[in-house]
Design a protein around this motif. Structure first.
Motif, PDB file in Angstrom:
ATOM      1  N   ASP A   7      20.044   6.174 -45.182  1.00 51.11           N
ATOM      2  CA  ASP A   7      20.915   6.388 -44.042  1.00 51.11           C
ATOM      3  C   ASP A   7      22.112   5.446 -44.154  1.00 51.11           C
ATOM      4  OD1 ASP A   7      22.156   6.519 -41.572  1.00 51.11           O
ATOM      5  OD2 ASP A   7      20.285   6.609 -40.448  1.00 51.11           O
ATOM      6  N   GLN A   8      23.308   6.005 -44.090  1.00 51.69           N
ATOM      7  CA  GLN A   8      24.514   5.195 -44.245  1.00 51.69           C
ATOM      8  C   GLN A   8      24.629   4.112 -43.173  1.00 51.69           C
ATOM      9  OE1 GLN A   8      26.925   5.275 -46.811  1.00 51.69           O
ATOM     10  NE2 GLN A   8      25.242   6.446 -47.705  1.00 51.69           N
ATOM     11  N   ASP A   9      24.084   4.347 -42.017  1.00 53.37           N
ATOM     12  CA  ASP A   9      24.143   3.355 -40.946  1.00 53.37           C
ATOM     13  C   ASP A   9      23.343   2.098 -41.280  1.00 53.37           C
ATOM     14  OD1 ASP A   9      25.748   4.997 -39.433  1.00 53.37           O
ATOM     15  OD2 ASP A   9      24.085   5.879 -38.307  1.00 53.37           O
ATOM     16  N   LYS A  10      22.425   2.199 -42.228  1.00 53.87           N
ATOM     17  CA  LYS A  10      21.594   1.056 -42.588  1.00 53.87           C
ATOM     18  C   LYS A  10      22.257   0.162 -43.646  1.00 53.87           C
ATOM     19  CE  LYS A  10      17.128   3.242 -41.602  1.00 53.87           C
ATOM     20  NZ  LYS A  10      15.812   3.633 -42.157  1.00 53.87           N
ATOM     21  N   GLU A  20      39.564  -1.930 -42.538  1.00 56.17           N
ATOM     22  CA  GLU A  20      38.687  -0.850 -43.000  1.00 56.17           C
ATOM     23  C   GLU A  20      37.347  -1.410 -43.460  1.00 56.17           C
ATOM     24  OE1 GLU A  20      38.464   2.792 -46.265  1.00 56.17           O
ATOM     25  OE2 GLU A  20      40.368   1.776 -45.878  1.00 56.17           O
ATOM     26  N   LYS A  21      36.276  -0.697 -43.114  1.00 58.45           N
ATOM     27  CA  LYS A  21      34.935  -1.076 -43.526  1.00 58.45           C
ATOM     28  C   LYS A  21      34.593  -0.359 -44.835  1.00 58.45           C
ATOM     29  CE  LYS A  21      33.962  -3.182 -39.532  1.00 58.45           C
ATOM     30  NZ  LYS A  21      33.646  -4.613 -39.393  1.00 58.45           N
ATOM     31  N   ILE A  22      34.016  -1.097 -45.771  1.00 58.74           N
ATOM     32  CA  ILE A  22      33.564  -0.490 -47.020  1.00 58.74           C
ATOM     33  C   ILE A  22      32.126  -0.934 -47.276  1.00 58.74           C
ATOM     34  CG2 ILE A  22      35.921  -0.520 -47.909  1.00 58.74           C
ATOM     35  CD1 ILE A  22      34.993  -2.725 -49.872  1.00 58.74           C
ATOM     36  N   PRO A  23      31.376  -0.195 -48.107  1.00 56.45           N
ATOM     37  CA  PRO A  23      29.992  -0.574 -48.387  1.00 56.45           C
ATOM     38  C   PRO A  23      29.894  -1.979 -48.979  1.00 56.45           C
ATOM     39  CG  PRO A  23      30.426   1.651 -49.160  1.00 56.45           C
ATOM     40  CD  PRO A  23      31.756   1.057 -48.786  1.00 56.45           C
ATOM     41  N   GLY A  51      22.725   7.560 -51.794  1.00 59.00           N
ATOM     42  CA  GLY A  51      23.403   6.873 -50.702  1.00 59.00           C
ATOM     43  C   GLY A  51      24.528   5.944 -51.089  1.00 59.00           C
ATOM     44  N   TYR A  52      24.736   5.698 -52.385  1.00 62.29           N
ATOM     45  CA  TYR A  52      25.867   4.869 -52.804  1.00 62.29           C
ATOM     46  C   TYR A  52      27.172   5.569 -52.444  1.00 62.29           C
ATOM     47  CZ  TYR A  52      23.056   1.673 -55.708  1.00 62.29           C
ATOM     48  OH  TYR A  52      22.160   0.735 -56.160  1.00 62.29           O
ATOM     49  N   ARG A  53      28.136   4.772 -52.003  1.00 62.76           N
ATOM     50  CA  ARG A  53      29.440   5.328 -51.693  1.00 62.76           C
ATOM     51  C   ARG A  53      30.569   4.583 -52.415  1.00 62.76           C
ATOM     52  NH1 ARG A  53      26.688   8.783 -50.816  1.00 62.76           N
ATOM     53  NH2 ARG A  53      26.333   9.977 -48.899  1.00 62.76           N
ATOM     54  N   LEU A  54      30.294   3.405 -52.949  1.00 62.52           N
ATOM     55  CA  LEU A  54      31.291   2.630 -53.688  1.00 62.52           C
ATOM     56  C   LEU A  54      30.928   2.666 -55.170  1.00 62.52           C
ATOM     57  CD1 LEU A  54      32.808  -0.795 -52.684  1.00 62.52           C
ATOM     58  CD2 LEU A  54      32.115  -0.357 -55.039  1.00 62.52           C
ATOM     59  N   ILE A 288      18.999  -4.280 -49.823  1.00 66.71           N
ATOM     60  CA  ILE A 288      19.952  -4.966 -48.938  1.00 66.71           C
ATOM     61  C   ILE A 288      19.897  -4.430 -47.508  1.00 66.71           C
ATOM     62  CG2 ILE A 288      21.479  -5.432 -50.887  1.00 66.71           C
ATOM     63  CD1 ILE A 288      23.400  -3.322 -49.502  1.00 66.71           C
ATOM     64  N   THR A 289      19.091  -3.407 -47.286  1.00 67.91           N
ATOM     65  CA  THR A 289      19.006  -2.814 -45.950  1.00 67.91           C
ATOM     66  C   THR A 289      17.842  -3.373 -45.148  1.00 67.91           C
ATOM     67  OG1 THR A 289      17.558  -0.955 -46.599  1.00 67.91           O
ATOM     68  CG2 THR A 289      19.933  -0.673 -46.917  1.00 67.91           C
TER      69      THR A 289
END
Length: 338
Positions: A7-10, A20-23, A51-54, A288-289
């Motif tokens: 979950d991206q929120d985690k 701006e927020k980044i992973p 779930g990786y975005r960066l 890391i979550t």
């Protein structure tokens, strides 16, 4: 562990100077020399689905075309939207005078209309062909030049102004070099990428970056235990064997690699671990979550700093030095790596 998707929120986020927020963690893609470009691209595909975005790329890694294929596939399959990704690339040393050409090639290879972040990979110009044997006496290598670096940076600034790049940043710099070039920048660097791991924490450079609104991105966050034996020295330390890291791993019931990544994220940097193994890149993101390190564990790891730089040989190649004592700095004086 959720083995399907995080979950991206985690996923903790870091904030750029723009707000701006980044992973707070990304996937590194340097490794085609060992695993092959197709294998690295396959890992990118699986990592983004998980779930990786960066994703941290570079032209010199020689795999951007393969990564571009899977990015296009991921968006075609509606796994992720372009605006949900944060894609990094870098201009290599032989293209400092042709930044626009290099960037457009990366965009073409990655099949993107824009990059989220573009870095000057190293501060020195060098003209060896990527992939060739390292020549530590390269006659084309030059000492660091503020004027030449700023010529390169001006081209990066133009990329932002043309909308090809959203942010620009620096990599593998030192404080004297930064002090020389930062006042000259029209567009300030959003990040500073550097080697960062428990046995090489670079606290002065880290704090300098933070104080100048540059988010630290750390490569080799687990040390570099898989690099070739030829690149090792007797002073090298494998981070996952440090006592404070091992003790924390036992206390949390995880692999020491997870402790290195927890430490990095909690310290305030963005680690970019590389792996083509599914269980590893999934574990790297998941760790890391959950279950953060205590203040005592963070302090114990801080005290493990050995000032042990692992990426050493490249320095000789990129500035023409004959030895550590011959490394040039911003004013032409021989002052060592720093």
């Amino acid at each position: 562990m959720n083995t399907e998707r995080i979950d991206q929120d985690k996923i903790p986020k870091k904030t750029l100077s723009s707000g701006e927020k980044i992973p707070s963690i990304g996937l590194g893609t340097f490794g085609s020399d060992k695993y092959g470009a197709a294998e690295v691209a396959k890992a990118v595909y699986g990592a983004v689905k998980f779930g990786y975005r960066l994703i941290d790329c570079a032209q010199v890694y020689q795999n951007e075309a393969q990564i571009g294929e899977v990015l296009e596939q991921l968006m075609r399959e509606k796994v992720v939207k372009r605006e949900e990704l944060f894609i990094i690339s870098k201009v290599w040393n032989d293209m400092h005078d042709k930044v626009h050409i290099a960037c457009r090639q990366s965009l073409k290879d990655l099949r993107l209309d824009y990059l989220d972040l573009y870095l000057v990979h190293w501060p020195f110009r060098n003209y060896h062909a990527p992939g060739c044997d390292v020549n530590y006496r390269n006659p084309d290598a030059k000492p660091f030049s503020v004027d030449e670096y700023m010529e390169t940076w001006r081209q990066c600034e133009e990329l932002v102004e043309k909308g090809l790049v959203r942010y620009i940043g620096m990599s593998n710099m030192t404080i004297p070099k930064l002090e020389a070039v930062l006042p000259l920048c029209r567009i300030k660097p959003a990040v500073l990428e550097m080697e960062l791991h428990p046995s090489f924490q670079q606290p002065e450079l880290f704090d300098y970056a933070v104080s100048h609104n540059m988010l630290p991105i750390g490569y080799c966050p687990l040390g570099s235990p898989s690099r070739p034996e030829r690149d090792r020295t007797k002073d090298d330390v494998v981070d996952m064997e440090l006592p404070a890291v091992v003790n924390a791993a036992r206390a949390h019931g995880v692999h020491p690699a997870a402790i290195c990544l927890k430490w990095a994220v909690q310290r305030g940097q963005v680690p970019i671990p590389f792996s083509v193994k599914e269980h590893q890149y999934k574990s790297n993101l998941t760790c890391i979550t959950e279950d953060p390190l205590t203040e005592e564990e963070m302090e114990a790891i801080r005290l493990e700093d050995r000032n042990c730089r692992l990426i050493k040989g490249q320095v000789f190649l990129w500035n023409g030095a004959k030895g550590w004592e011959d490394l040039w700095d911003v004013d032409g004086k021989i002052t060592g790596w720093d």
